[in-house]
Design a protein around this motif. Structure first.
Motif, PDB file in Angstrom:
ATOM      1  N   PHE A 150       0.834  -1.202   0.000  1.00  0.00           N
ATOM      2  CA  PHE A 150       0.000   0.000   0.000  1.00  0.00           C
ATOM      3  C   PHE A 150       0.869   1.251   0.000  1.00  0.00           C
ATOM      4  O   PHE A 150       0.512   2.265  -0.595  1.00  0.00           O
ATOM      5  CB  PHE A 150      -0.947  -0.003   1.202  1.00  0.00           C
ATOM      6  CG  PHE A 150      -2.134  -0.907   1.031  1.00  0.00           C
ATOM      7  CD1 PHE A 150      -3.348  -0.409   0.596  1.00  0.00           C
ATOM      8  CD2 PHE A 150      -2.027  -2.262   1.290  1.00  0.00           C
ATOM      9  CE1 PHE A 150      -4.444  -1.245   0.419  1.00  0.00           C
ATOM     10  CE2 PHE A 150      -3.109  -3.113   1.119  1.00  0.00           C
ATOM     11  CZ  PHE A 150      -4.323  -2.604   0.678  1.00  0.00           C
ATOM     12  N   SER A 151       2.007   1.188   0.660  1.00  0.00           N
ATOM     13  CA  SER A 151       2.961   2.298   0.607  1.00  0.00           C
ATOM     14  C   SER A 151       3.647   2.354  -0.750  1.00  0.00           C
ATOM     15  O   SER A 151       3.835   3.429  -1.321  1.00  0.00           O
ATOM     16  CB  SER A 151       4.018   2.147   1.703  1.00  0.00           C
ATOM     17  OG  SER A 151       3.479   2.377   2.975  1.00  0.00           O
ATOM     18  N   ALA A 152       4.048   1.188  -1.260  1.00  0.00           N
ATOM     19  CA  ALA A 152       4.763   1.137  -2.535  1.00  0.00           C
ATOM     20  C   ALA A 152       3.891   1.589  -3.699  1.00  0.00           C
ATOM     21  O   ALA A 152       4.391   1.985  -4.750  1.00  0.00           O
ATOM     22  CB  ALA A 152       5.285  -0.276  -2.782  1.00  0.00           C
ATOM     23  N   GLY A 153       2.563   1.528  -3.530  1.00  0.00           N
ATOM     24  CA  GLY A 153       1.652   1.973  -4.582  1.00  0.00           C
ATOM     25  C   GLY A 153       1.299   0.895  -5.580  1.00  0.00           C
ATOM     26  O   GLY A 153       1.185   1.149  -6.775  1.00  0.00           O
ATOM     27  N   HIS A 154       1.098  -0.332  -5.066  1.00  0.00           N
ATOM     28  CA  HIS A 154       0.731  -1.437  -5.956  1.00  0.00           C
ATOM     29  C   HIS A 154      -0.582  -1.104  -6.664  1.00  0.00           C
ATOM     30  O   HIS A 154      -1.571  -0.732  -6.038  1.00  0.00           O
ATOM     31  CB  HIS A 154       0.574  -2.725  -5.142  1.00  0.00           C
ATOM     32  CG  HIS A 154       0.463  -3.946  -6.006  1.00  0.00           C
ATOM     33  ND1 HIS A 154       1.512  -4.806  -6.211  1.00  0.00           N
ATOM     34  CD2 HIS A 154      -0.568  -4.436  -6.739  1.00  0.00           C
ATOM     35  CE1 HIS A 154       1.131  -5.784  -7.013  1.00  0.00           C
ATOM     36  NE2 HIS A 154      -0.131  -5.579  -7.353  1.00  0.00           N
ATOM     37  N   GLY A 155      -0.576  -1.257  -7.992  1.00  0.00           N
ATOM     38  CA  GLY A 155      -1.775  -0.983  -8.783  1.00  0.00           C
ATOM     39  C   GLY A 155      -1.856   0.436  -9.308  1.00  0.00           C
ATOM     40  O   GLY A 155      -2.686   0.722 -10.181  1.00  0.00           O
ATOM     41  N   LEU A 156      -1.022   1.342  -8.797  1.00  0.00           N
ATOM     42  CA  LEU A 156      -1.001   2.724  -9.271  1.00  0.00           C
ATOM     43  C   LEU A 156       0.037   2.840 -10.390  1.00  0.00           C
ATOM     44  O   LEU A 156       1.206   2.487 -10.201  1.00  0.00           O
ATOM     45  CB  LEU A 156      -0.661   3.683  -8.133  1.00  0.00           C
ATOM     46  CG  LEU A 156      -1.652   3.693  -6.959  1.00  0.00           C
ATOM     47  CD1 LEU A 156      -1.123   4.578  -5.835  1.00  0.00           C
ATOM     48  CD2 LEU A 156      -3.033   4.169  -7.407  1.00  0.00           C
TER      49      LEU A 156
END
Length: 370
Positions: A150-156
């Motif tokens: 969620f911090s790494a930005g999975h899916g963004l």
């Protein structure tokens, strides 16, 4: 005419050797080597597969031309080839198309998600983080964000949509926000990575998700039960779904039996005193590092995005523990509840937080830090 038909069939048989090398290397003891292996096929490997399918299509076309079009003696074989030829070409064409179709998916399980990861998981610094290089920036306050996917930005598709990047823009020139998010990371791993990071923090942001207790719970005997991906396909069908892009894409669009009883696992983990004690020990390492550097710690709790009430109940012991230690705790239940469910996640096959949820997190952190 017959000789040309036979030569095409012979070349198709020769292409079988390349089929094994490209699609079944593990079955013949071949290990490939490139940066994303074995997580995903490299672009070069997908291009090689594309060339393979083009060659197969050409030989099928020759077989059809000399075996049916130029054949004056029509029979059931010719009729069968007339039916199978366009179908084969269509499947080859669609397979090639889906070798280049990205779609994010939790855990990078599908081939489409592997393409997505290869295409969008950028920038990647020397430490393996999806962030800028960890070089000191004199005169700027350093905010270190430690967390999981969620911090790494999975899916963004772009890091500009992540809450850490949005937070940096809000804080302005005097701040630099560094992202230490790693997919699959838990609290113990986060504590270790935070201490090893070469840039010392002025503020530490701990992004917490209910599965952060998973590994310590498993180490204390709790187990996640249930099925695994591809358990519902057997034999040759399983190999087809695993190795080819079109069947794999279709498989992940369809509903499947629950892969795990993760909800029950989490509930047990947060009610087990031994598990919590060990989990608090990992959290204490992060707090101790904050004390040693003089950096205050704030924790933002990201819930299961479709189970806001349950998430709050699960993680309440952790919230209470951190509050007792003087940590500023940020919860998001009210703000996320105001976002329509479909707009909370990045996609139908990926339950990670959308840009809208990331914006909410950035706003809450800005209020605390600024």
């Amino acid at each position: 005419m017959m000789s040309k038909l036979v030569s095409s069939i012979f070349r198709i048989c020769l292409l079988g050797a390349f089929f094994v090398l490209l699609f079944l290397p593990d079955r013949v003891g071949i290990t490939l080597s490139y940066p994303q292996y074995p997580l995903s096929d490299s672009l070069f490997l997908r291009l090689c597969k594309t060339v393979f399918w083009v060659l197969v299509a050409v030989e099928l076309l020759r077989c059809f031309y000399y075996g049916v079009v130029k054949n004056t003696k029509r029979g059931w074989v010719s009729n069968l080839m007339t039916l199978l030829f366009p179908l084969s070409l269509f499947l080859i064409f669609v397979e090639v198309i889906f070798m280049f179709v990205p779609q994010s998916h939790e855990g990078v399980l599908s081939k489409a998600s592997q393409i997505w990861w290869s295409k969008y998981w950028k920038p990647l610094n020397a430490l393996g983080y999806r962030d800028r290089e960890p070089q000191p920036a004199p005169g700027k306050k350093q905010v270190l964000v430690i967390g999981d996917s969620f911090s790494a930005g999975h899916g963004l598709k772009t890091v500009d949509e992540r809450f850490s990047n949005q937070l940096e823009k809000k804080l302005g020139e005097g701040y630099e926000v560094r992202n230490l998010g790693v997919s699959g990371s838990d609290t113990g791993d986060e504590a270790k990575r935070l201490a090893e990071y070469p840039v010392k923090p002025d503020v530490i942001v701990l992004q917490y998700f209910p599965n952060d207790i998973e590994r310590v719970a498993q180490a204390n005997g709790l187990k996640i039960t249930g099925g695994q991906p591809f358990d519902d396909v057997k034999g040759i069908a399983e190999q087809v779904v695993r190795r080819f892009y079109l069947p794999n894409f279709i498989y992940w669009q369809l509903p499947h039996a629950q892969f795990s009883t993760f909800d029950q696992f989490v509930e047990k983990a947060y009610s087990d005193s031994t598990v919590l004690k060990n989990h608090f020990s990992d959290l204490s390492k992060i707090l101790a590092y904050g004390d040693s550097t003089g950096a205050p710690v704030c924790a933002v709790f990201v819930p299961f995005l479709f189970q806001l009430d349950k998430s709050e109940g699960y993680t309440r012991p952790v919230e209470d523990f951190l509050k007792e230690k003087g940590v500023k705790v940020i919860t998001l239940k009210k703000e996320i509840a105001a976002i329509p469910e479909k707009e909370r996640i990045v996609g139908k096959n990926d339950g990670h937080a959308s840009a809208a949820v990331n914006a909410v997190i950035a706003d809450k952190l800005y209020e605390i830090i600024k």
